[in-house]
Design a protein around this motif. Sequence first.
Motif, PDB file in Angstrom:
ATOM      1  N   VAL A 204      35.220 -19.298 -22.904  1.00 31.55           N
ATOM      2  CA  VAL A 204      35.201 -20.124 -21.708  1.00 31.55           C
ATOM      3  C   VAL A 204      35.854 -21.131 -21.547  1.00 31.55           C
ATOM      4  O   VAL A 204      35.909 -22.263 -22.509  1.00 31.55           O
ATOM      5  CB  VAL A 204      33.583 -20.565 -21.491  1.00 31.55           C
ATOM      6  N   VAL A 205      36.664 -21.455 -20.581  1.00 30.52           N
ATOM      7  CA  VAL A 205      37.470 -22.950 -20.306  1.00 30.52           C
ATOM      8  C   VAL A 205      37.068 -23.358 -19.064  1.00 30.52           C
ATOM      9  O   VAL A 205      36.899 -22.538 -17.979  1.00 30.52           O
ATOM     10  CB  VAL A 205      38.903 -22.327 -20.459  1.00 30.52           C
ATOM     11  N   VAL A 206      36.740 -24.495 -19.096  1.00 36.56           N
ATOM     12  CA  VAL A 206      36.534 -25.570 -17.843  1.00 36.56           C
ATOM     13  C   VAL A 206      37.329 -26.672 -17.774  1.00 36.56           C
ATOM     14  O   VAL A 206      37.165 -27.429 -19.043  1.00 36.56           O
ATOM     15  CB  VAL A 206      34.954 -25.926 -17.719  1.00 36.56           C
ATOM     16  N   ASN A 214      24.918 -26.726  -9.217  1.00 36.42           N
ATOM     17  CA  ASN A 214      23.561 -26.459  -9.582  1.00 36.42           C
ATOM     18  C   ASN A 214      23.182 -24.883  -9.884  1.00 36.42           C
ATOM     19  O   ASN A 214      23.697 -24.092  -8.891  1.00 36.42           O
ATOM     20  CB  ASN A 214      22.528 -27.083  -8.795  1.00 36.42           C
ATOM     21  N   ASN A 215      22.529 -24.583 -10.578  1.00 37.91           N
ATOM     22  CA  ASN A 215      22.111 -22.965 -10.956  1.00 37.91           C
ATOM     23  C   ASN A 215      23.263 -22.286 -10.957  1.00 37.91           C
ATOM     24  O   ASN A 215      23.431 -21.085 -10.361  1.00 37.91           O
ATOM     25  CB  ASN A 215      21.082 -22.812  -9.811  1.00 37.91           C
ATOM     26  N   VAL A 216      24.311 -22.595 -11.758  1.00 39.99           N
ATOM     27  CA  VAL A 216      25.429 -21.609 -11.951  1.00 39.99           C
ATOM     28  C   VAL A 216      25.372 -21.226 -13.190  1.00 39.99           C
ATOM     29  O   VAL A 216      25.142 -21.732 -14.248  1.00 39.99           O
ATOM     30  CB  VAL A 216      26.833 -22.642 -11.596  1.00 39.99           C
ATOM     31  N   LYS A 217      25.631 -19.683 -13.167  1.00 40.64           N
ATOM     32  CA  LYS A 217      25.846 -18.903 -14.506  1.00 40.64           C
ATOM     33  C   LYS A 217      27.382 -18.306 -14.530  1.00 40.64           C
ATOM     34  O   LYS A 217      27.737 -17.651 -13.751  1.00 40.64           O
ATOM     35  CB  LYS A 217      24.686 -17.879 -14.411  1.00 40.64           C
ATOM     36  N   ILE A 218      27.694 -18.550 -15.903  1.00 37.36           N
ATOM     37  CA  ILE A 218      28.884 -17.842 -16.102  1.00 37.36           C
ATOM     38  C   ILE A 218      29.080 -17.207 -17.474  1.00 37.36           C
ATOM     39  O   ILE A 218      27.891 -17.298 -18.555  1.00 37.36           O
ATOM     40  CB  ILE A 218      30.232 -18.881 -15.865  1.00 37.36           C
ATOM     41  N   TYR A 219      29.690 -16.278 -17.606  1.00 39.61           N
ATOM     42  CA  TYR A 219      29.851 -15.252 -18.887  1.00 39.61           C
ATOM     43  C   TYR A 219      31.125 -15.567 -19.649  1.00 39.61           C
ATOM     44  O   TYR A 219      31.959 -16.306 -19.227  1.00 39.61           O
ATOM     45  CB  TYR A 219      29.797 -13.676 -18.114  1.00 39.61           C
ATOM     46  N   GLN A 220      31.010 -14.970 -20.685  1.00 35.24           N
ATOM     47  CA  GLN A 220      32.210 -15.018 -21.600  1.00 35.24           C
ATOM     48  C   GLN A 220      33.597 -14.583 -20.821  1.00 35.24           C
ATOM     49  O   GLN A 220      33.755 -13.959 -20.182  1.00 35.24           O
ATOM     50  CB  GLN A 220      32.077 -14.355 -22.908  1.00 35.24           C
ATOM     51  N   GLY A 221      34.602 -15.636 -21.640  1.00 33.87           N
ATOM     52  CA  GLY A 221      36.016 -15.291 -21.262  1.00 33.87           C
ATOM     53  C   GLY A 221      36.292 -15.890 -19.715  1.00 33.87           C
ATOM     54  O   GLY A 221      37.412 -15.389 -19.360  1.00 33.87           O
ATOM     55  N   ALA A 255      32.075 -11.930 -16.807  1.00 36.35           N
ATOM     56  CA  ALA A 255      33.214 -11.904 -18.029  1.00 36.35           C
ATOM     57  C   ALA A 255      34.558 -11.887 -17.667  1.00 36.35           C
ATOM     58  O   ALA A 255      34.866 -10.658 -16.725  1.00 36.35           O
ATOM     59  CB  ALA A 255      32.741 -10.937 -18.995  1.00 36.35           C
ATOM     60  N   GLY A 256      35.356 -12.546 -17.771  1.00 33.57           N
ATOM     61  CA  GLY A 256      36.804 -12.262 -17.980  1.00 33.57           C
ATOM     62  C   GLY A 256      37.498 -12.803 -16.703  1.00 33.57           C
ATOM     63  O   GLY A 256      38.667 -12.803 -16.283  1.00 33.57           O
ATOM     64  N   ALA A 257      36.601 -13.487 -15.619  1.00 32.38           N
ATOM     65  CA  ALA A 257      37.154 -14.076 -14.403  1.00 32.38           C
ATOM     66  C   ALA A 257      38.046 -15.196 -14.457  1.00 32.38           C
ATOM     67  O   ALA A 257      37.760 -15.966 -15.444  1.00 32.38           O
ATOM     68  CB  ALA A 257      36.134 -14.092 -13.300  1.00 32.38           C
TER      69      ALA A 257
END
Length: 309
Positions: A204-206, A214-221, A255-257
């Motif tokens: 993950v890169v931000v 708020n209440n954000v969920k992200i997956y791998q990649g 994932a991967g987005a």
Amino acid sequence: MKIEDWLNKETSTIANKLIDYNKKHIEVEKSIGFTGRDQIHHILDSFYEIFFPTIYNQGVVDETRTMMKLNNNLRQSALDLRDIIEKVLVYQNFDNCDGQCREKADHVVMKLMDRFPEIRETIQTDIQAAYNGDPAATSTEEIMLSYPSIRAVFIHRIAHELYKMDVTIVPRIMSEYAHQLTGIDIHPGAKIGHSFFIDHGTGVVVGETCTIGNNVKIYQGVTLGALSFPLDENGNPIKGVKRHPNIEDNVVIYAGATILGGKTTIGHDTVLGSNIWLTYSVPPYSRVYNSQPSPNISNSKEVVIEYEI
């Protein structure tokens, strides 16, 4: 020539060349050095113990001893961090730093630690978001002790406070320590709301100017990154411009987005599917997916033997 003879003859020459090269390219006397970097890592580990004091104590918790240990950790970590920040401020070449760098470093550390109870409360929302968002989780303790997201976001919330106070180098060292530990790369400049969960986390890169609600969920990649950035007349990147996307409340990114660009906004309550590539905004309540590919599936029961000639 034996290596002992070669060492006696050549090592001084090599050492002098390396010292001269470093003096040419690095302000050695002002730098915190790798020792300072390692000390920042140690301070973050102490902060983790400070934020979760009773978790670190084994056996029956003695509140008096816990309080004493917590106070000692706070005092020592504060002084160590103050010394590093002071040296960083000197490195930034403040005009007539006499006493002012120490005074500002004191102020920064006091302001940071005053925020600890509020940061701890926010981290608890991150822990709860992980528990609510992962059906494999059996308890919040499991999440706190084993999920890389919690360590990465904890470090980010500390680093972001220092970033907001215009302390350089230190917050970036902190974020890269989190990256080293977890595989999650969050720039300390990114603004992140409460109840944030990164599931799995690897890759993950931000980016620096990203804002996450708020209440954000992200997956791998997942990458929340920049498009090609503008250059000045000398061909150098222009600093301080908005380069990374805005993610509003209640968004899920699979994932991967990859979402790029400072003008890109993902509206609230949106779901972004895996492996999408976005460089433009989408409105709230959107569902964004790639078309599913059509793989070739063979149902043949025959055994196919391939010969290589």
